[in-house]
Design a protein around this motif. Structure first.
Motif, PDB file in Angstrom:
ATOM      1  N   MET A 182       0.847  -1.182   0.000  1.00  0.00           N
ATOM      2  CA  MET A 182       0.000   0.000   0.000  1.00  0.00           C
ATOM      3  C   MET A 182       0.887   1.238   0.000  1.00  0.00           C
ATOM      4  N   SER A 183       0.402   2.272  -0.639  1.00  0.00           N
ATOM      5  CA  SER A 183       1.149   3.518  -0.751  1.00  0.00           C
ATOM      6  C   SER A 183       1.173   4.233   0.600  1.00  0.00           C
ATOM      7  N   LYS A 184       2.262   4.943   0.836  1.00  0.00           N
ATOM      8  CA  LYS A 184       2.402   5.676   2.096  1.00  0.00           C
ATOM      9  C   LYS A 184       1.399   6.824   2.174  1.00  0.00           C
ATOM     10  N   HIS A 185       1.102   7.451   1.025  1.00  0.00           N
ATOM     11  CA  HIS A 185       0.188   8.592   0.986  1.00  0.00           C
ATOM     12  C   HIS A 185      -1.020   8.251   0.110  1.00  0.00           C
ATOM     13  N   SER A 186      -2.171   8.687   0.549  1.00  0.00           N
ATOM     14  CA  SER A 186      -3.397   8.404  -0.196  1.00  0.00           C
ATOM     15  C   SER A 186      -3.484   9.283  -1.443  1.00  0.00           C
ATOM     16  N   VAL A 187      -4.356   8.883  -2.344  1.00  0.00           N
ATOM     17  CA  VAL A 187      -4.581   9.647  -3.570  1.00  0.00           C
ATOM     18  C   VAL A 187      -5.131  11.031  -3.215  1.00  0.00           C
ATOM     19  N   ARG A 188      -6.008  11.081  -2.241  1.00  0.00           N
ATOM     20  CA  ARG A 188      -6.597  12.359  -1.823  1.00  0.00           C
ATOM     21  C   ARG A 188      -5.513  13.312  -1.308  1.00  0.00           C
ATOM     22  N   PHE A 189      -4.587  12.788  -0.499  1.00  0.00           N
ATOM     23  CA  PHE A 189      -3.500  13.616   0.035  1.00  0.00           C
ATOM     24  C   PHE A 189      -2.619  14.143  -1.101  1.00  0.00           C
ATOM     25  N   LYS A 190      -2.263  13.277  -2.036  1.00  0.00           N
ATOM     26  CA  LYS A 190      -1.422  13.700  -3.163  1.00  0.00           C
ATOM     27  C   LYS A 190      -2.124  14.782  -3.979  1.00  0.00           C
ATOM     28  N   ARG A 191      -3.423  14.594  -4.203  1.00  0.00           N
ATOM     29  CA  ARG A 191      -4.191  15.583  -4.963  1.00  0.00           C
ATOM     30  C   ARG A 191      -4.214  16.927  -4.234  1.00  0.00           C
ATOM     31  N   THR A 192      -4.351  16.897  -2.913  1.00  0.00           N
ATOM     32  CA  THR A 192      -4.354  18.129  -2.112  1.00  0.00           C
ATOM     33  C   THR A 192      -3.010  18.839  -2.216  1.00  0.00           C
ATOM     34  N   VAL A 193      -1.923  18.087  -2.128  1.00  0.00           N
ATOM     35  CA  VAL A 193      -0.583  18.676  -2.224  1.00  0.00           C
ATOM     36  C   VAL A 193      -0.394  19.324  -3.594  1.00  0.00           C
ATOM     37  N   VAL A 194      -0.793  18.629  -4.649  1.00  0.00           N
ATOM     38  CA  VAL A 194      -0.647  19.171  -6.002  1.00  0.00           C
ATOM     39  C   VAL A 194      -1.497  20.422  -6.169  1.00  0.00           C
ATOM     40  N   ASN A 195      -2.722  20.400  -5.671  1.00  0.00           N
ATOM     41  CA  ASN A 195      -3.597  21.586  -5.780  1.00  0.00           C
ATOM     42  C   ASN A 195      -3.015  22.772  -5.021  1.00  0.00           C
ATOM     43  N   ASP A 196      -2.433  22.511  -3.832  1.00  0.00           N
ATOM     44  CA  ASP A 196      -1.805  23.600  -3.076  1.00  0.00           C
ATOM     45  C   ASP A 196      -0.624  24.186  -3.850  1.00  0.00           C
ATOM     46  N   VAL A 251       7.070  16.546  -3.778  1.00  0.00           N
ATOM     47  CA  VAL A 251       6.058  17.490  -4.297  1.00  0.00           C
ATOM     48  C   VAL A 251       6.299  17.734  -5.777  1.00  0.00           C
ATOM     49  N   ARG A 252       7.554  17.980  -6.150  1.00  0.00           N
ATOM     50  CA  ARG A 252       7.868  18.219  -7.569  1.00  0.00           C
ATOM     51  C   ARG A 252       7.525  16.991  -8.421  1.00  0.00           C
ATOM     52  N   LYS A 253       7.823  15.802  -7.897  1.00  0.00           N
ATOM     53  CA  LYS A 253       7.530  14.573  -8.636  1.00  0.00           C
ATOM     54  C   LYS A 253       6.027  14.408  -8.849  1.00  0.00           C
ATOM     55  N   TRP A 254       5.225  14.645  -7.795  1.00  0.00           N
ATOM     56  CA  TRP A 254       3.774  14.524  -7.912  1.00  0.00           C
ATOM     57  C   TRP A 254       3.205  15.555  -8.883  1.00  0.00           C
ATOM     58  N   VAL A 255       3.728  16.757  -8.835  1.00  0.00           N
ATOM     59  CA  VAL A 255       3.237  17.811  -9.740  1.00  0.00           C
ATOM     60  C   VAL A 255       3.583  17.462 -11.181  1.00  0.00           C
ATOM     61  N   ALA A 256       4.807  16.997 -11.421  1.00  0.00           N
ATOM     62  CA  ALA A 256       5.200  16.621 -12.789  1.00  0.00           C
ATOM     63  C   ALA A 256       4.342  15.473 -13.301  1.00  0.00           C
TER      64      ALA A 256
END
Length: 175
Positions: free
Chosen positions: A1-15, A38-43
């Motif tokens: 399982m991933s350390k961070h949820s999809v919702r959390f990643k989406r929130t970080v990218v939106n911020d 953060v840069r990896k998720w945004v890319a």
């Protein structure tokens, strides 16, 4: 399982995309993650949208790996940037592919079998020949005869040892 949820990643990218927190370092500090993450998720979000955060199980063939390496070389991209373009979740694997390709060519990029290799039991006995005894050489027959004599002597010694131990055990019980 991933350390961070999809919702959390989406929130970080939106911020990050909103620009309220001053770039990847500010967003990373606010959410308690590394600014490189953060840069990896945004890319990944920019390249693949919502699919960037879905689970992905992939095995890549040698041709795909070569295509990725050639693209990275032609465009002068980093492993992280190339991974983002091809939706490869682990950018460090591209560096491994490059090292293998440099040392062994395209054959080194072939997928390897997974798991532990199966070990074949080694037999100390000479291979039983399917040839009839008449066609075998005298040396082969003598070698087999010698082996069988040694095996027979070993089994006799083992049997004698077992019998003597059982007799010793019976004597100790009587006392």
């Amino acid at each position: 399982m991933s350390k961070h949820s999809v919702r959390f990643k989406r929130t970080v990218v939106n911020d990050y995309l909103s620009g309220k927190y001053g770039g990847s370092a500010g967003v990373a500090h606010r959410h308690g993650v590394d600014h490189g993450t953060v840069r990896k998720w945004v890319a990944a979000w920019r390249a693949h949208g919502e699919a960037a955060f879905q689970k992905k199980y992939s095995r890549y063939d040698a041709q795909f790996k070569l295509k990725v390496l050639q693209f990275m070389h032609m465009k002068a991209l980093s492993s992280r940037e190339t991974a983002s373009v091809f939706d490869i979740r682990n950018p460090s694997v591209i560096s491994i592919w490059k090292r293998r390709y440099d040392s062994g060519g395209i054959q080194a990029l072939e997928p390897r079998p997974r798991g532990r290799p199966v070990k074949q039991p080694k037999s100390s006995a000479p291979a039983a020949s399917s040839q009839p005894d008449e066609t075998r050489t005298k040396e082969e027959l003598l070698k087999e005869l010698n082996y069988l004599r040694m095996e027979n002597a070993y089994l006799k010694k083992l049997d004698a040892l077992i019998r003597s131990e059982s007799l010793t055990a019976q004597r100790k019980k009587r006392k």
